[in-house]
Design a protein around this motif. Structure first.
Motif, short mmCIF file in Angstrom:
data_model
loop_
_atom_site.label_atom_id
_atom_site.label_comp_id
_atom_site.label_asym_id
_atom_site.label_seq_id
_atom_site.Cartn_x
_atom_site.Cartn_y
_atom_site.Cartn_z
N PRO A 65 0.66 -1.35 -0.13
CA PRO A 65 0.14 0.03 -0.09
C PRO A 65 0.76 1.02 0.00
N ALA A 66 0.37 2.24 -0.87
CA ALA A 66 1.31 3.45 -1.08
C ALA A 66 0.91 4.37 0.00
N PHE A 67 1.71 5.24 0.41
CA PHE A 67 1.30 6.43 1.21
C PHE A 67 0.34 7.07 0.88
N GLY A 68 0.02 7.04 -0.37
CA GLY A 68 -1.17 7.79 -0.97
C GLY A 68 -2.36 7.22 -0.64
N ALA A 69 -2.27 5.75 -0.33
CA ALA A 69 -3.55 5.00 0.23
C ALA A 69 -3.73 5.02 1.43
N LEU A 70 -2.69 5.02 2.21
CA LEU A 70 -2.68 4.97 3.63
C LEU A 70 -3.02 6.22 4.29
N ALA A 71 -2.53 7.49 3.60
CA ALA A 71 -2.76 8.65 4.25
C ALA A 71 -3.28 9.59 2.99
N PRO A 72 -4.33 9.28 2.32
CA PRO A 72 -4.58 10.10 1.09
C PRO A 72 -4.68 11.71 1.37
N GLU A 73 -5.15 11.89 2.37
CA GLU A 73 -5.47 13.32 2.60
C GLU A 73 -4.35 14.19 2.82
N ARG A 74 -3.06 13.54 2.83
CA ARG A 74 -1.94 14.55 2.97
C ARG A 74 -0.74 13.96 2.07
N THR A 75 -0.91 13.11 1.19
CA THR A 75 0.17 12.38 0.39
C THR A 75 0.06 12.86 -0.89
N ALA A 76 1.14 13.11 -1.67
CA ALA A 76 1.30 13.34 -2.83
C ALA A 76 2.20 12.25 -3.55
N SER A 77 1.61 11.80 -4.59
CA SER A 77 2.45 10.54 -5.05
C SER A 77 2.82 10.91 -6.34
N ILE A 78 4.17 10.21 -6.93
CA ILE A 78 4.86 10.48 -8.20
C ILE A 78 5.28 9.28 -8.71
N ALA A 79 4.79 9.08 -9.93
CA ALA A 79 5.16 7.70 -10.52
C ALA A 79 5.97 8.18 -12.07
N SER A 80 6.53 7.38 -12.67
CA SER A 80 7.28 7.37 -13.78
C SER A 80 7.52 6.04 -14.45
N ILE A 81 7.41 5.83 -15.73
CA ILE A 81 7.79 4.70 -16.53
C ILE A 81 9.10 4.75 -17.09
N SER A 82 10.01 5.92 -16.62
CA SER A 82 11.47 6.23 -17.46
C SER A 82 12.07 5.06 -17.06
N LYS A 83 12.29 4.45 -15.97
CA LYS A 83 13.27 3.22 -15.75
C LYS A 83 12.49 1.96 -16.29
N VAL A 84 11.43 2.01 -16.66
CA VAL A 84 10.79 0.74 -16.95
C VAL A 84 10.72 0.59 -18.34
N CYS A 85 10.33 1.68 -19.17
CA CYS A 85 10.35 1.48 -20.55
C CYS A 85 10.84 2.69 -21.39
N SER A 86 10.94 3.82 -21.05
CA SER A 86 11.01 5.08 -21.93
C SER A 86 11.67 6.31 -21.35
N PRO A 87 12.94 6.27 -20.95
CA PRO A 87 13.25 7.51 -20.42
C PRO A 87 13.24 8.72 -21.51
N GLY A 88 13.17 8.28 -22.72
CA GLY A 88 13.29 9.46 -23.85
C GLY A 88 11.91 10.16 -23.82
N SER A 89 10.87 9.54 -23.40
CA SER A 89 9.48 10.01 -23.37
C SER A 89 9.52 11.21 -22.34
N ARG A 90 10.07 11.25 -21.33
CA ARG A 90 9.89 12.18 -20.39
C ARG A 90 8.75 12.49 -20.05
N ILE A 91 8.03 11.34 -19.61
CA ILE A 91 6.69 11.34 -18.91
C ILE A 91 6.45 10.80 -17.71
N GLY A 92 5.89 11.58 -16.80
CA GLY A 92 5.70 11.07 -15.29
C GLY A 92 4.28 11.42 -14.90
N PHE A 93 3.60 10.89 -13.74
CA PHE A 93 2.53 11.30 -13.38
C PHE A 93 2.56 11.75 -11.89
#
Length: 469
Positions: free
Chosen positions: A287-315
């Motif tokens: 469980p992410a901190f965003g699930a454990l404490a959604p009222e105070r957590t900002a979560s950052i995700a990226s697929i650069s390390k997984v499949c495409s650093p050149g796309s420069r896309i995160g969430f």
């Protein structure tokens, strides 16, 4: 060095300018060198018999002349004449090395870019991506982000997801949205190298905190008692965490460790920023901190390390009240992430390429980790088959910077612990080694053998700092 006291007895005009002039003169003569720390402002004011405001103006003038650099919470230092480029940033024509420094995570196994672009070229309505879109991104791309967050243990609401230009951009806009300039934010003692410079650029003060010790002697999660103390004594407003594959120690927080930190955050009203680009490599989602404490957590995700650093896309996924602020910060910094590359990523996620790529990379990483554990024995390597890098403990007599330089002369790049800690701390006896940047298995094993051999040679050198005879 002894405390620096400027000679301003013969000076005329404003005292603060005389102090800045004396500082510049001492740098030119070599009396002060790059990295030297200037005395605290109050202490220098006392020594010179002037007001604190005079010293503040003098240091400000020196910083305007680019003679010094102030580091919040650590003091004022003599600046370098030119800023060195980080060793983590690729160069177009760099010398051939065996790269165990940069965490590129098997880029040779990434999905085919040409196939992805061909698929995009035949997508109906593709031309609409060649224009402006909302700063938070198109709905379809935010829905892709919500799917990615599932691998992070977070059931994300697409309406609270925003598309960013990679995780680094996500960190900056998220911290700008959640905090104010001058706020103190807790970080791990050893942490993501760019955090210190990123925080400085947006006016935040990092407060490094120790970790718990694991049963195997390795590093655990951030000590919740230390976080509570920092909230009381340093007034920290938030905490930056990497719960799933902490960089560089590789530790994965247990559910209990997460809950303990959430309890402290709630007790002291702290905001939580969680960033973990290596999370998809883990076989199961905690469980992410965003699930454990959604009222105070900002979560950052990226697929650069997984499949495409050149796309420069995160969430990013933020608490509802900060949605407008995130959109504004993205708009102010870059208007929007590219909808073209966001569509490339969305296609790969929809068609299952993300899963296929992860399967290949996990298999390759298992082989690399087992080789590292075998060839670096008996030295303790904090890592496992699902971690794409390792945190190598060195003998106490081996200086990590000396080891890094010695390996560099042999064509092997690694990173000393210096890159992962505050500048005013002595480097700890650790080295981070990445498993996936070097494509050749043979060269990877050769590098590990040279690392073990070089550690042995340095450990046997006499300690020349001790008197002999």
């Amino acid at each position: 060095m002894t405390m620096w006291i400027p000679n301003i007895e013969a000076a005329s005009g404003p005292i603060y300018l005389a102090i800045a002039d004396a500082l510049e003169a001492d740098i030119k003569t070599g009396a002060l060198a790059q990295g030297d720390r200037l005395p605290p402002q109050r202490e220098l004011a006392y020594q010179l018999g002037v007001t604190l405001g005079t010293i503040t103006r003098a240091y400000g003038e020196a910083e305007r002349r680019r003679l010094v650099k102030g580091e919040t919470g650590r003091g004022t230092y003599i600046a370098s004449e030119t800023q060195k480029v980080s060793p983590l940033i690729p160069k177009e024509d760099e010398p051939e090395t065996c790269d165990l420094a940069r965490n590129f995570a098997y880029p040779h196994l990434n999905p085919s870019l040409s196939d992805g672009l061909t698929r995009m070229a035949h997508t109906v309505g593709i031309d609409r991506l060649n224009g402006f879109v909302p700063s938070e991104g198109l709905k379809a791309h935010r829905e892709t982000g919500a799917l990615v967050f599932k691998d992070y243990g977070l059931d994300a609401d697409p309406d609270r997801v925003a598309v960013t230009c990679g995780a680094q951009h996500g960190i900056q806009v998220t911290c700008q949205a959640l905090f104010r300039q001058g706020d103190a934010v807790a970080v791990d003692r050893f942490t993501y190298p760019s955090i210190f410079s990123s925080f400085a650029s947006i006016g935040l003060k990092p407060v490094p905190l120790p970790a718990l010790t694991r049963a195997d002697g390795g590093f655990g999660a951030m000590d919740p008692a230390a976080l509570a103390q920092a909230a009381k004594t340093h007034g920290v407003k938030g905490v930056f965490l990497m719960p799933n594959m902490q960089n560089p120690t590789t530790h994965t927080m247990s559910v209990e460790e997460r809950q303990d930190l959430v309890a402290v955050a709630r007790q002291y009203g702290l905001k939580i920023v969680e960033d973990d680009p290596y999370t998809p490599f883990l076989p199961e989602a905690l469980p992410a901190f965003g699930a454990l404490a959604p009222e105070r957590t900002a979560s950052i995700a990226s697929i650069s390390k997984v499949c495409s650093p050149g796309s420069r896309i995160g969430f990013v996924h933020v608490p509802g009240p900060f949605g407008d602020s995130i959109r504004n910060k993205i708009g102010e910094s870059t208007w929007m992430a590219s909808p073209i590359t966001a569509e490339l990523i969305a296609g790969w996620v929809r068609e299952g390429h993300l899963f296929k790529t992860l399967r290949l990379k996990r298999k390759a990483n298992r082989t690399r980790f087992l080789a590292a554990r075998e060839l670096l024995a008996p030295h303790f390597l904090q890592s496992d088959v699902n971690k794409v890098f390792g945190w190598l403990r060195l003998p106490e007599t081996v200086d990590p910077d000396t080891l890094q330089n010695a390996l560099g002369h042999q064509g092997i790049s690694v990173l000393s612990s210096r890159y992962f800690q505050a500048k005013d701390h002595r480097p700890a006896p650790y080295l981070r080694l990445t498993f996936g940047s070097e494509q050749s298995d043979d060269r990877f094993r050769w590098a590990l053998e040279r690392i073990r051999s070089t550690i042995g040679q340095l450990a046997e050198l006499p300690d020349l700092t001790r008197p002999v005879g």
